[in-house]
Design a protein around this motif. Sequence first.
Motif, short mmCIF file in Angstrom:
data_model
loop_
_atom_site.label_atom_id
_atom_site.label_comp_id
_atom_site.label_asym_id
_atom_site.label_seq_id
_atom_site.Cartn_x
_atom_site.Cartn_y
_atom_site.Cartn_z
N ALA A 118 -0.26 -2.47 -7.15
CA ALA A 118 0.16 -2.98 -5.84
C ALA A 118 0.40 -1.84 -4.86
O ALA A 118 0.02 -1.93 -3.69
CB ALA A 118 1.41 -3.83 -5.99
N ILE A 119 1.02 -0.77 -5.34
CA ILE A 119 1.25 0.39 -4.47
C ILE A 119 -0.06 1.01 -4.03
O ILE A 119 -0.25 1.35 -2.85
CB ILE A 119 2.16 1.42 -5.18
N PHE A 158 -4.97 -0.20 1.80
CA PHE A 158 -5.06 -1.10 2.93
C PHE A 158 -4.63 -0.42 4.22
O PHE A 158 -5.35 -0.43 5.22
CB PHE A 158 -4.21 -2.35 2.69
N PHE A 159 -3.45 0.21 4.18
CA PHE A 159 -2.96 0.84 5.40
C PHE A 159 -3.72 2.12 5.73
O PHE A 159 -3.86 2.48 6.90
CB PHE A 159 -1.46 1.10 5.30
N VAL A 218 4.42 -5.07 -15.99
CA VAL A 218 5.08 -4.95 -14.69
C VAL A 218 4.83 -3.57 -14.10
O VAL A 218 4.57 -3.45 -12.90
CB VAL A 218 6.59 -5.26 -14.81
N ILE A 219 4.90 -2.53 -14.92
CA ILE A 219 4.65 -1.17 -14.43
C ILE A 219 3.22 -1.05 -13.91
O ILE A 219 2.99 -0.51 -12.82
CB ILE A 219 4.93 -0.13 -15.54
N VAL A 220 2.25 -1.56 -14.68
CA VAL A 220 0.84 -1.48 -14.26
C VAL A 220 0.62 -2.25 -12.97
O VAL A 220 -0.03 -1.76 -12.04
CB VAL A 220 -0.08 -1.98 -15.39
N PHE A 221 1.15 -3.47 -12.89
CA PHE A 221 0.97 -4.27 -11.67
C PHE A 221 1.65 -3.62 -10.47
O PHE A 221 1.15 -3.69 -9.35
CB PHE A 221 1.47 -5.69 -11.87
#
Length: 97
Positions: free
Chosen positions: A75-76, A82-83, A68-71
């Motif tokens: 994602a961040i 992207f932005f 979960v930490i890696v994902f």
Amino acid sequence: MNVPARQTNSLAVVSLVCGILGWTLLPFLGSIIAIICGHMARSEIRRSPATQEGDGLAVAGLVMGYLVIVFSVLAIIAVILFFGGLAAILAFAGAGH
């Protein structure tokens, strides 16, 4: 011969439950708790393997917590890229006018 029954380490169970919660209800907090409790449980089990079990539960909690930490970090990074790319495209498009 009486062999004492081995008990499941309670921190290993907490690690597994928080690892599951990290994937569902408490994404970041549950994962941090799962990682901490998983490491503590594994060290307790290593110190007294004759009386405690549950290493697999602790490892499962650790794996789920770390995933979960890696994902979350990936994602961040993806959102920032992207932005950031979107801002760069808009900056180049605005510079032409």
